[in-house]
Design an enzyme around this catalytic site. Structure first.
Site, short mmCIF file in Angstrom:
data_model
loop_
_atom_site.label_atom_id
_atom_site.label_comp_id
_atom_site.label_asym_id
_atom_site.label_seq_id
_atom_site.Cartn_x
_atom_site.Cartn_y
_atom_site.Cartn_z
N CYS A 51 0.84 -1.20 0.00
CA CYS A 51 0.00 0.00 0.00
C CYS A 51 0.87 1.26 0.00
CB CYS A 51 -1.00 -0.02 1.15
SG CYS A 51 -2.36 1.16 0.90
N HIS A 71 -3.80 -4.69 -0.44
CA HIS A 71 -3.43 -5.29 0.84
C HIS A 71 -3.54 -6.80 0.76
CE1 HIS A 71 -3.18 -1.71 3.48
NE2 HIS A 71 -4.07 -1.19 2.65
N GLU A 101 -2.69 -8.87 3.02
CA GLU A 101 -3.09 -9.37 4.34
C GLU A 101 -4.59 -9.24 4.57
OE1 GLU A 101 -2.63 -4.96 5.12
OE2 GLU A 101 -1.79 -6.46 3.77
#
Length: 213
Positions: A82, A194, A196
């Site tokens: 990001c 992202h 994650e």
């Protein structure tokens, strides 16, 4: 044997979700701002949320920009996520403020400009246009990933690769606005989205990166 990954803690980023995601794919994760640990790990993950200027200030406060540069000079892997990707570029412009980035790649991070009244920030799931030869997206080329951002790199200007092999640039679009979604450039890798927060697809991407260390 587990790969040792440092998740760089410089005051900006989804530290705990990133830590859990890396652990999920078998990495031995340390969250730290320690210069030597970050320099010597098998892999370094640089997160980032919020404003470009604030992230650069935080990164420099722990000499993270120096760590990144030294690791890349020694061909040691770095992954930016990001705003952690954005600060790898030459500069960012937010609200009329221009901030110098890490300058690993030329280019400018600027506000997205979708053409059909799509709201900014760009928030949600999106597919990506993956180049041939990718290792990062191996097996997940057609999956969707989770984006949350108002700024991006809308023009790729690098002509000379860090390695003998040209960088692989992944793109995506929001409305009519096209921007860089990921880059694979030798030891330096980055994603605008992202991983994650991207479920199984994001876990597979992180697993691909960890296996490459």
């Amino acid at each position: 044997m587990s790969k040792k990954v440092v998740l760089l803690d410089y005051g900006s980023g989804n530290i705990r979700s990133g830590e859990r995601a890396l652990q999920r794919v078998g990495a031995d994760v340390t969250v730290t701002s320690d210069f030597d640990e970050a320099l010597n790990a098998d892999g370094l993950l640089v997160p980032g949320v919020g404003a470009f200027e604030a992230c650069m200030t935080g990164l420099k406060s722990v000499r993270g920009d120096v760590v990144v540069d030294r690791r890349l000079t020694g061909a040691r892997p770095v992954l930016g996520i990001c705003v952690g990707m954005q600060i790898l570029f030459a500069r960012g412009i937010e609200h009329g403020v221009e901030t110098e980035g890490c300058e690993q790649w030329p280019g400018t991070v600027e506000r997205l400009r979708p053409q059909h009244d799509e709201p900014v920030p760009h928030m949600g799931w999106n597919t990506v246009d993956v180049p041939s030869g990718t290792a990062l997206f191996d097996g997940i080329e057609k999956e969707r990933f989770y984006f949350v951002h108002s700024y991006g790199v809308r023009e790729w200007r690098l002509t000379d690769a860090r390695e003998s092999v040209a960088p692989l640039v992944t793109w995506t679009s929001y409305g009519d606005d096209r921007f860089v979604a990921a880059v694979e450039n030798g030891p330096l890798t980055a994603t605008q989205f992202h991983p994650e927060k991207s479920g199984d697809a994001g876990a597979a991407l992180l697993a691909n990166w960890v296996r490459s260390l």
